[in-house]
Design an enzyme around this catalytic site. Structure first.
Site, PDB file in Angstrom:
ATOM      1  CE  LYS A  43      -2.269  -0.771   3.748  1.00 38.26           C
ATOM      2  NZ  LYS A  43      -1.429  -1.948   4.136  1.00 38.26           N
ATOM      3  CG  ASP A  64       2.122   1.457   9.315  1.00 40.60           C
ATOM      4  OD1 ASP A  64       1.315   0.783   9.983  1.00 40.60           O
ATOM      5  OD2 ASP A  64       2.793   0.976   8.384  1.00 40.60           O
TER       6      ASP A  64
END
Length: 204
Positions: A43, A64
Site C-alpha cells: 500500500k 502506521d
C-alpha cells in the site's frame, strides 16, 4: 488488477440516476482515496506512486503514522495496540478513541479542500469500512482493495525486518472480508506504479 464493472463512483451514480429517472451527469471529483490491504501488501508504495502520477497534490494519511504518533505506553498495552508473537493484532479502547479522532481529522482535511490518500488496514473488515463511511459521509470516496498473495507478502515481511513475522499472512485475506471496493489491484506480480495508474484512472 481489476476494476469491478459498475462499482466505480461514476458507474454507481449512472446506474442510480437511471433507476430514478434522472439524466446522468458527470461524476464529481474524488476527494479521498482509501486503500485497504494487509501488512506488507504494498500500500505505501502505491501511495507514493499515486502522489507522483496524479496531477494535483495529494496528502498521505497512513495508519502506521497514527500508531507512531501515539505515546509509547499505548504501543504495547491492553488499552492501546498489542502485536502478539504470531503477528496477531489486538487494539484496545484508548486506541479506538484516537483512531476515531484520526478518521474525523482526515475527513476534516478533505472537507477543507485537501485531497487525501488513506493507507489503512481494515482489521475489522466490513466493520472498519463502515466506520470510515460514517466519518467520510458527504465526501466523494474511491475505495481501493490492495491484495497480495500471502506467501509473497510474508516474504516481503521478512525482507523488511521491521514487522512481526506472521502478520502479513494473517491479514492477507481477513482485512478484505465483507469490504466493497470500487477498484482492486494485486501487487503479487504487478509493480506499484502500474497499480497506482490503475487507481488513478478512476479519479476524475
Amino acid at each position: 488488477m481489476s476494476a469491478r464493472p459498475g462499482l466505480s463512483p461514476g458507474g454507481r451514480r449512472k446506474a442510480l440516476a437511471r433507476r430514478r429517472g434522472f439524466p446522468y451527469r458527470a461524476p464529481v471529483t474524488i476527494q479521498v482515496i482509501v486503500l485497504n490491504g494487509g501488512s506488507s501488501s504494498g500500500k505505501s508504495g502505491i501511495v507514493r506512486c499515486l502522489q507522483a502520477v496524479l496531477p494535483d497534490p495529494w496528502l498521505a494519511a497512513a495508519i502506521d503514522s497514527l500508531v507512531e504518533a501515539m505515546p509509547a505506553s499505548l504501543q504495547s498495552s491492553d488499552g492501546g495496540i498489542e502485536i502478539a508473537e504470531d503477528g496477531g493484532v489486538h487494539v484496545g479502547p484508548e486506541f479506538r478513541k484516537l483512531e476515531a479522532a484520526w478518521r474525523e481529522g482526515v475527513a476534516a482535511m478533505a472537507r477543507a479542500g485537501a485531497r487525501v490518500i488513506v493507507d489503512d488496514v481494515f482489521l475489522g473488515g466490513a466493520t472498519t469500512q463502515e466506520r470510515w463511511q460514517k466519518a467520510l459521509v458527504g465526501l466523494d470516496v474511491l475505495w481501493v482493495g490492495v491484495r497480495c498473495e500471502s506467501a509473497v507478502a510474508a516474504g516481503r515481511e521478512i525482507a523488511r525486518g521491521d514487522r512481526v513475522r506472521g502478520m502479513a499472512a494473517a491479514q492477507a485475506e481477513t482485512v478484505h472480508r465483507g469490504v466493497v471496493y470500487d477498484v482492486e489491484v494485486d501487487t503479487t506480480r504487478t509493480e506499484s506504479v502500474d497499480c497506482a495508474r490503475a487507481v488513478a484512472s478512476h479519479v476524475a
